[in-house]
Write an enzyme that holds these catalytic residues in place. Structure first.
Site, PDB file in Angstrom:
ATOM      1  N   ARG A   1       0.920  -1.150   0.000  1.00 28.91           N
ATOM      2  CA  ARG A   1       0.000   0.000   0.000  1.00 28.91           C
ATOM      3  C   ARG A   1       0.942   1.177   0.000  1.00 28.91           C
ATOM      4  O   ARG A   1       1.608   1.447   0.991  1.00 28.91           O
ATOM      5  CB  ARG A   1      -0.899  -0.039   1.240  1.00 28.91           C
ATOM      6  CG  ARG A   1      -1.698   1.232   1.482  1.00 28.91           C
ATOM      7  CD  ARG A   1      -2.806   1.422   0.451  1.00 28.91           C
ATOM      8  NE  ARG A   1      -3.507   2.694   0.660  1.00 28.91           N
ATOM      9  CZ  ARG A   1      -3.209   3.810  -0.022  1.00 28.91           C
ATOM     10  NH1 ARG A   1      -2.255   3.842  -0.930  1.00 28.91           N
ATOM     11  NH2 ARG A   1      -3.905   4.919   0.207  1.00 28.91           N
TER      12      ARG A   1
ATOM     13  N   HIS B   1       1.894   7.232   1.262  1.00 29.60           N
ATOM     14  CA  HIS B   1       0.776   8.171   1.151  1.00 29.60           C
ATOM     15  C   HIS B   1       0.528   8.832   2.506  1.00 29.60           C
ATOM     16  O   HIS B   1       1.112   8.435   3.518  1.00 29.60           O
ATOM     17  CB  HIS B   1      -0.494   7.440   0.696  1.00 29.60           C
ATOM     18  CG  HIS B   1      -1.029   6.470   1.711  1.00 29.60           C
ATOM     19  ND1 HIS B   1      -0.478   5.225   1.920  1.00 29.60           N
ATOM     20  CD2 HIS B   1      -2.065   6.557   2.594  1.00 29.60           C
ATOM     21  CE1 HIS B   1      -1.144   4.591   2.872  1.00 29.60           C
ATOM     22  NE2 HIS B   1      -2.105   5.375   3.304  1.00 29.60           N
TER      23      HIS B   1
ATOM     24  N   HIS C   1      -2.914  10.988   4.735  1.00 28.31           N
ATOM     25  CA  HIS C   1      -4.322  11.372   4.739  1.00 28.31           C
ATOM     26  C   HIS C   1      -4.424  12.796   5.257  1.00 28.31           C
ATOM     27  O   HIS C   1      -4.057  13.069   6.394  1.00 28.31           O
ATOM     28  CB  HIS C   1      -5.145  10.421   5.613  1.00 28.31           C
ATOM     29  CG  HIS C   1      -4.983   8.992   5.205  1.00 28.31           C
ATOM     30  ND1 HIS C   1      -5.618   8.467   4.111  1.00 28.31           N
ATOM     31  CD2 HIS C   1      -4.219   8.002   5.708  1.00 28.31           C
ATOM     32  CE1 HIS C   1      -5.265   7.201   3.971  1.00 28.31           C
ATOM     33  NE2 HIS C   1      -4.414   6.887   4.931  1.00 28.31           N
TER      34      HIS C   1
ATOM     35  N   GLU D   1      -5.275   7.611  10.992  1.00 33.27           N
ATOM     36  CA  GLU D   1      -5.551   6.220  10.610  1.00 33.27           C
ATOM     37  C   GLU D   1      -5.246   5.273  11.753  1.00 33.27           C
ATOM     38  O   GLU D   1      -4.175   5.310  12.343  1.00 33.27           O
ATOM     39  CB  GLU D   1      -4.692   5.865   9.386  1.00 33.27           C
ATOM     40  CG  GLU D   1      -4.721   4.380   9.017  1.00 33.27           C
ATOM     41  CD  GLU D   1      -3.909   4.079   7.767  1.00 33.27           C
ATOM     42  OE1 GLU D   1      -3.943   4.890   6.822  1.00 33.27           O
ATOM     43  OE2 GLU D   1      -3.232   3.037   7.736  1.00 33.27           O
TER      44      GLU D   1
ATOM     45  N   HIS E   1       3.003   7.497   5.455  1.00 32.56           N
ATOM     46  CA  HIS E   1       3.175   6.086   5.817  1.00 32.56           C
ATOM     47  C   HIS E   1       3.017   5.161   4.623  1.00 32.56           C
ATOM     48  O   HIS E   1       2.543   5.560   3.562  1.00 32.56           O
ATOM     49  CB  HIS E   1       2.207   5.702   6.940  1.00 32.56           C
ATOM     50  CG  HIS E   1       0.766   5.935   6.625  1.00 32.56           C
ATOM     51  ND1 HIS E   1       0.163   7.170   6.745  1.00 32.56           N
ATOM     52  CD2 HIS E   1      -0.216   5.098   6.186  1.00 32.56           C
ATOM     53  CE1 HIS E   1      -1.101   7.081   6.397  1.00 32.56           C
ATOM     54  NE2 HIS E   1      -1.361   5.823   6.039  1.00 32.56           N
TER      55      HIS E   1
ATOM     56  N   GLU F   1     -12.656  11.060   0.142  1.00 29.41           N
ATOM     57  CA  GLU F   1     -12.849  11.959  -0.994  1.00 29.41           C
ATOM     58  C   GLU F   1     -11.837  13.085  -0.950  1.00 29.41           C
ATOM     59  O   GLU F   1     -11.880  13.927  -0.074  1.00 29.41           O
ATOM     60  CB  GLU F   1     -14.268  12.556  -0.964  1.00 29.41           C
ATOM     61  CG  GLU F   1     -15.357  11.529  -0.831  1.00 29.41           C
ATOM     62  CD  GLU F   1     -16.037  11.627   0.519  1.00 29.41           C
ATOM     63  OE1 GLU F   1     -16.777  12.589   0.720  1.00 29.41           O
ATOM     64  OE2 GLU F   1     -15.819  10.756   1.357  1.00 29.41           O
TER      65      GLU F   1
END
Ligand code: MN
Ligand code: MN
Length: 384
Positions: free
Chosen positions: A91, A94, A96, A101, A140, A163
């Protein structure tokens, strides 16, 4: 908003309503609003979502199924993702922008890397029962370690995290002029033609080394505030009908916006009637079944049944209980959108009042009041 019980006023005259309001000190009642003219009370929203029934995102390296406010409108404060990574799958790097998270590993093993704004970095391995927490905006990446798929539940402290809120490294690189990338990252501009043209999200990769591989920059300070917490290793709260592993910011200091619980209900158990004064409750059922009953004031009640892969959402302050169903024990993961755990039990509340008041409140004889439970039980065992 009037504090009068609106749904029960149909047969009462307006004069009667004003009369009742006049008995209370004005300051306590606030501006008096004629209940008969107040807006209709909305029925309780649907509080069940079947996340594992979704197809979600599927790729060679793994898959992701989402429950955000877009799919599950009642869940404005918490969103979830059920993610699976094959051995070596990544993954990608990236962050957020809109949410922190949290994760709980259900099956398999994975590795995470994270960088904090103070430059401190951490790399950790996770197995079943382990949780992580990345504060909002911390960069992360996750990687499956094998053998077999790693399945984990992600929770975000914002129902709208997805979104325009998730920023991937390949997405950024793909859209930046090569001359800028060249100056910034020390490669000839032409070299960036070999980078992905769009966001990778979950990609394939090699199973990483064990023990942990060194970070590229060996001069980094290790994280002084760990992102890892082994929830299943913590001593549980033990009750007659089951147990709860609770981790708040007290046990896991970096987890400043959420509290997490792993709840185990024995067959026939009842998680007693209670409410949470300052937090919404988000539940994901891992195994077994349960019925959840919710009370939302104004004679609004809703009961629904939940099983593996389904999510329940109980709004802040709403009364509720969880009734175990079936012969198999029920296990659920619970998130609260507050770093401190708070709960008020109905039974404890009844014990916190004089008998005469309880007697008159219900219009029942003293002998019946004396039989009412007066202490918190947490999780009650199967009825004998
Ligand atoms: Mn993430
Ligand atoms: Mn609860």
């Amino acid at each position: 908003m009037s504090q009068l019980p609106k749904t029960r006023t149909a047969g009462i005259s307006r004069r009667g309503l004003f009369g009742a309001a006049a008995l209370a000190p004005l300051a306590a009642v606030g501006p008096v609003e004629p209940a008969a003219e107040a807006a209709e009370i909305e029925p309780l929203a649907n509080f069940k979502f079947d996340i594992e029934k979704e197809t979600g995102w599927v790729g060679e390296g793994g898959s992701a199924k989402e429950a955000t406010a877009a799919e599950f409108p009642v869940s404005q404060s918490i969103a979830g993702v059920s993610m699976r990574l094959k051995p070596g799958a990544i993954r990608e790097l990236h962050w957020h922008a809109l949410a922190a998270e949290w994760a709980y590993v259900i099956e398999g093993r994975c590795r995470t890397t994270v960088i904090a704004p103070n430059g401190q970095a951490e790399i950790d391995d996770f197995g079943p029962g382990d949780t992580w927490y990345f504060p909002r905006g911390h960069g992360h990446a996750l990687q499956g370690l094998g053998p077999g798929e790693c399945h984990f539940l992600l929770g975000f402290d914002n129902g709208h995290f997805s979104e325009y809120g998730t920023f991937s490294i390949t997405d950024w690189i793909a859209g930046t002029p090569p001359e800028i990338l060249s100056r910034n990252l020390g490669l000839p501009a032409a070299a960036f033609a070999g980078f992905p043209r769009k966001e990778v999200y979950i990609g394939t990769g090699r199973v990483p080394e064990t023990p942990l591989e060194n970070l590229r920059n060996g001069a980094l300070q290790p994280s002084q505030m760990s992102h890892k917490y082994r929830l299943d290793m913590q001593p549980p709260r033990q009750f007659a009908g089951g147990r709860e592993f609770i981790v708040s910011a007290r046990e896991f200091p970096i987890q400043t916006t959420l509290t997490a619980v792993k709840m185990e209900l024995n067959p026939g158990a009842l998680r007693e009637m209670h409410w949470h004064p300052h937090a919404d409750e988000w539940q994901y059922y891992v195994r077994g079944r349960a019925r959840v009953g919710v009370f939302g004031s104004h004679a609004r009640h809703k009961i629904d049944e939940f099983g593996p892969g389904q999510i329940a959402f109980i709004q802040q302050g709403h009364g509720h209980y969880v009734e175990q169903v079936g012969d198999e024990p029920t296990e659920l993961l619970v998130l609260f959108n507050h770093p401190e755990f708070q709960e008020i039990s109905l039974a404890a509340w009844l014990g916190a009042n004089p008998a005469s008041l309880v007697e008159d409140n219900f219009g029942i004889p003293r002998s019946v009041v004396e039989q009412l439970t007066k202490r918190e039980s947490g999780i009650l065992a199967r009825k004998a």
